[in-house]
Design a protein around this motif. Structure first.
Motif, mmCIF file in Angstrom:
data_model
loop_
_atom_site.group_PDB
_atom_site.id
_atom_site.type_symbol
_atom_site.label_atom_id
_atom_site.label_comp_id
_atom_site.label_asym_id
_atom_site.label_seq_id
_atom_site.Cartn_x
_atom_site.Cartn_y
_atom_site.Cartn_z
ATOM 1 N N THR A 180 7.162 11.279 -1.415
ATOM 2 C CA THR A 180 6.111 12.083 -0.801
ATOM 3 C C THR A 180 5.038 11.197 -0.188
ATOM 4 O OG1 THR A 180 4.897 12.194 -2.881
ATOM 5 C CG2 THR A 180 6.451 13.967 -2.435
ATOM 6 N N CYS A 181 5.253 9.901 -0.202
ATOM 7 C CA CYS A 181 4.326 9.007 0.481
ATOM 8 C C CYS A 181 5.114 7.840 1.055
ATOM 9 C CB CYS A 181 3.218 8.532 -0.471
ATOM 10 S SG CYS A 181 3.785 7.569 -1.866
ATOM 11 N N ASN A 182 4.438 7.012 1.810
ATOM 12 C CA ASN A 182 5.057 5.816 2.366
ATOM 13 C C ASN A 182 4.627 4.616 1.548
ATOM 14 O OD1 ASN A 182 6.014 7.157 4.933
ATOM 15 N ND2 ASN A 182 3.802 7.512 5.061
ATOM 16 N N ALA A 183 5.555 3.670 1.367
ATOM 17 C CA ALA A 183 5.188 2.416 0.703
ATOM 18 C C ALA A 183 5.465 1.279 1.681
ATOM 19 C CB ALA A 183 5.992 2.227 -0.574
ATOM 20 N N LYS A 193 0.865 -1.170 0.000
ATOM 21 C CA LYS A 193 0.000 0.000 0.000
ATOM 22 C C LYS A 193 0.906 1.226 0.000
ATOM 23 C CE LYS A 193 -0.399 0.956 4.971
ATOM 24 N NZ LYS A 193 -1.265 1.255 6.124
ATOM 25 N N THR A 194 0.391 2.325 -0.536
ATOM 26 C CA THR A 194 1.066 3.609 -0.375
ATOM 27 C C THR A 194 0.121 4.524 0.383
ATOM 28 O OG1 THR A 194 0.230 4.208 -2.572
ATOM 29 C CG2 THR A 194 2.533 3.570 -2.424
ATOM 30 N N ASP A 195 0.667 5.318 1.283
ATOM 31 C CA ASP A 195 -0.192 6.256 1.994
ATOM 32 C C ASP A 195 0.494 7.567 2.293
ATOM 33 O OD1 ASP A 195 1.443 5.754 4.174
ATOM 34 O OD2 ASP A 195 -0.017 4.535 5.234
ATOM 35 N N VAL A 196 -0.336 8.568 2.536
ATOM 36 C CA VAL A 196 0.143 9.903 2.896
ATOM 37 C C VAL A 196 -0.373 10.180 4.301
ATOM 38 C CG1 VAL A 196 0.150 12.337 2.275
ATOM 39 C CG2 VAL A 196 -0.130 10.606 0.501
ATOM 40 N N LEU A 197 0.486 10.676 5.164
ATOM 41 C CA LEU A 197 0.056 11.011 6.515
ATOM 42 C C LEU A 197 0.038 12.516 6.699
ATOM 43 C CD1 LEU A 197 0.526 7.993 6.990
ATOM 44 C CD2 LEU A 197 1.496 8.589 9.215
ATOM 45 N N GLN A 210 -0.752 -1.793 -4.491
ATOM 46 C CA GLN A 210 0.004 -2.202 -5.667
ATOM 47 C C GLN A 210 0.336 -3.683 -5.612
ATOM 48 O OE1 GLN A 210 0.987 0.291 -3.551
ATOM 49 N NE2 GLN A 210 0.252 2.039 -4.730
ATOM 50 N N MET A 211 0.275 -4.323 -6.787
ATOM 51 C CA MET A 211 0.617 -5.741 -6.823
ATOM 52 C C MET A 211 1.684 -6.039 -7.861
ATOM 53 S SD MET A 211 -2.959 -7.309 -8.339
ATOM 54 C CE MET A 211 -4.099 -6.618 -7.160
ATOM 55 N N ALA A 212 2.053 -7.302 -7.971
ATOM 56 C CA ALA A 212 3.174 -7.712 -8.832
ATOM 57 C C ALA A 212 3.098 -7.077 -10.213
ATOM 58 C CB ALA A 212 3.202 -9.231 -8.944
ATOM 59 N N GLY A 213 4.232 -6.605 -10.677
ATOM 60 C CA GLY A 213 4.320 -6.013 -12.004
ATOM 61 C C GLY A 213 4.083 -4.518 -12.008
ATOM 62 N N GLU A 214 3.607 -3.969 -10.882
ATOM 63 C CA GLU A 214 3.349 -2.531 -10.835
ATOM 64 C C GLU A 214 4.556 -1.782 -10.266
ATOM 65 O OE1 GLU A 214 -1.514 -2.882 -10.691
ATOM 66 O OE2 GLU A 214 -0.494 -2.612 -8.796
ATOM 67 N N LEU A 215 4.613 -0.498 -10.577
ATOM 68 C CA LEU A 215 5.772 0.300 -10.161
ATOM 69 C C LEU A 215 5.435 1.161 -8.947
ATOM 70 C CD1 LEU A 215 7.263 1.579 -13.553
ATOM 71 C CD2 LEU A 215 7.949 -0.395 -12.183
ATOM 72 N N LEU A 216 6.405 1.321 -8.101
ATOM 73 C CA LEU A 216 6.278 2.168 -6.920
ATOM 74 C C LEU A 216 7.331 3.264 -6.961
ATOM 75 C CD1 LEU A 216 5.839 -0.569 -4.178
ATOM 76 C CD2 LEU A 216 4.278 1.350 -4.560
ATOM 77 N N GLY A 217 6.999 4.430 -6.451
ATOM 78 C CA GLY A 217 8.017 5.459 -6.259
ATOM 79 C C GLY A 217 7.964 6.619 -7.236
ATOM 80 N N LEU A 218 7.032 6.577 -8.178
ATOM 81 C CA LEU A 218 6.951 7.644 -9.190
ATOM 82 C C LEU A 218 6.701 9.013 -8.572
ATOM 83 C CD1 LEU A 218 4.778 5.740 -11.829
ATOM 84 C CD2 LEU A 218 7.258 6.055 -11.814
ATOM 85 N N ASP A 219 6.092 9.005 -7.394
ATOM 86 C CA ASP A 219 5.820 10.253 -6.685
ATOM 87 C C ASP A 219 7.097 11.012 -6.320
ATOM 88 O OD1 ASP A 219 5.858 7.785 -4.730
ATOM 89 O OD2 ASP A 219 6.542 9.513 -3.564
#
Lengths: 256, 256
Positions: free
Chosen positions: A119-122, A86-90, A102-111
């Motif tokens: 700018t968010c937590n993963a 999950k990604t979240d903003v506090l 997000q699940m397999a094959g997806e990208l994280l960190g574009l933010d």
DNA sequence: GTGTAAGCTTGATCCAAGTCAACCGTAAAG
DNA sequence: CTTTACGGTTGACTTGGATCAAGCTTACAC
């Protein structure tokens, strides 16, 4: 549980890899069974091999572990090889907004590209494995490989379109519509990964679903119960079976 | 209705352009006073001139006119040279979600990259002027100009971060917090463009604000009235004066 | 000018979702 | 096997914002 997928063999090089250990095979995009969902989409064999060079760092995360936190310097994006995030903003005052699952094959960190800081937590919602892709090297390579460049732009754009969908959901839908949309979206993504479209385990709590959908956990729970009464789904805690896709879809449009 | 665009002449050019008519000068990124807010950010003089070649099509839109509509093929992104836009997504059943308001120097159309078709509508909220940037040519050029590539990535990423902010707003904030956040955001963007941070005209209706913020127009209107009673702002229809920035900010955080 | 329509404000009422609270089920720890 | 803690369900009650409705303001068409 293999991963070996012997694709076309341009010369002897790929056959050579077959002789080395499984764990080594697993480290390359060119052998990854997610490549059609992930960054390598559409690349030729040689291009794929150049991407392999770049995606050298892999990392395993336990459930609950952070892949990155808001505020830390950005230098790589991450492809999910297996697992669930999950990604979240506090907000300062403690409010949390889950911005995505997000699940397999997806990208994280574009933010993180925009300000050079995330700018968010993963957070991993189950034991997971990711590939780190150093961003400046990705930019270099995509200056050379048109297909990679274009696909990367598509992935970023897709994220923007997805966010618009969530805004639509949060801005105009009522509780049950939101949950129906959420379940149908998960189902569709599981299907794309070769899993059952009708039966799956939720990796997130009712509270996390609620945060994503702009609802309280009690409302999510009640909506699940209601769907079950109506015969749309069978729920038992995190185990979901979708019994009536059409019913859920209808529920989403039965407005003015 | 000109659009003649005589670009440099690789040397002596800058002095040369100065001798030609103002309207022609205005058609180049290199002479655009928005260049520090827009795509050209950070480019050298020569790089800017290469970008000028690309941004050849300009278009004026009257208030109410569509720049593009959901579903039409995508082939360019658009930089707003002057004016004000909204983007929105329409559901089959007639529900509308405004996904953003854009002003001079901002880019429109990034949503279309992912599927090669636009996925939202872009409408001018006042008479406006835009520069069309053919996307495949932008990709070519950004393969050659690292700075341009990187800046474009930042712009896309910024859009993602902005969307997360809207999700936060829609998911966790109450009506008055949403409106306060909205006003502060507008104020900040007007300031960045050299306008007053405290006084401006809204280009959108209460209904459009409401759609963006996930509220009904009556709720928006009541919140405006309330802010006025509290002395945070002075409203008269579309004319807004912000009297107490700190007050508005406080209102946003006065939550658990 | 005058008429008309679109947009805005305000009030009265209603309801979907939030809040508060009790209880249950499951899973991990001892 | 029991304890404990976390997550989930369900009920009773409250409330913020939606809905319905009337009147007002502004801008533009005639």
């Amino acid at each position: 549980m293999t991963w070996i997928k012997l694709t076309r063999v341009p010369d002897a090089s790929l056959t050579a890899t077959k002789t080395i250990s499984l764990s080594v095979i697993k480290t390359a995009c060119s052998n990854c069974n997610l490549r059609e969902l992930c960054l390598p989409f559409g690349l030729s064999i040689e291009e794929l091999e150049r991407l392999d060079d770049l995606v050298s760092t892999r990392r395993r995360l336990k459930r609950g572990e952070h892949l990155y936190r808001s505020g830390v310097p950005f230098d790589a994006i991450y492809a999910i090889r297996s697992g669930f995030f999950k990604t979240d903003v506090l907000l300062e005052d403690g409010r949390e907004q889950v911005t995505g699952f997000q699940m397999a094959g997806e990208l994280l960190g574009l933010d993180g590209i925009s300000s050079e800081h995330h700018t968010c937590n993963a957070v991993a919602l189950e034991d997971s494995e990711i590939c780190a892709i150093p961003f400046s090297r990705l930019e270099s390579l995509s200056r050379e490989i048109h297909t990679l460049q274009h696909h990367f732009h598509k992935v970023m754009s897709r994220e923007i379109v997805r966010d618009h969908g969530v805004m639509m959901l949060l801005g105009t839908m009522r509780a049950e519509e939101r949950l129906a949309a959420f379940l149908l979206n998960l189902s569709q993504r599981f299907t794309a990964r070769g899993f059952s479209h009708a039966e799956f385990y939720l990796r997130m709590t009712r509270e996390e679903i609620g945060s994503y959908l702009g609802l309280k956990l009690e409302t999510v729970s009640r909506a699940f119960s209601r769907f079950q009464e109506e015969g749309f789904i069978a729920v038992q805690q995190k185990h979901i079976r979708i019994l009536d896709v059409a019913g859920l879809k209808a529920l989403m449009n039965h407005r003015a």
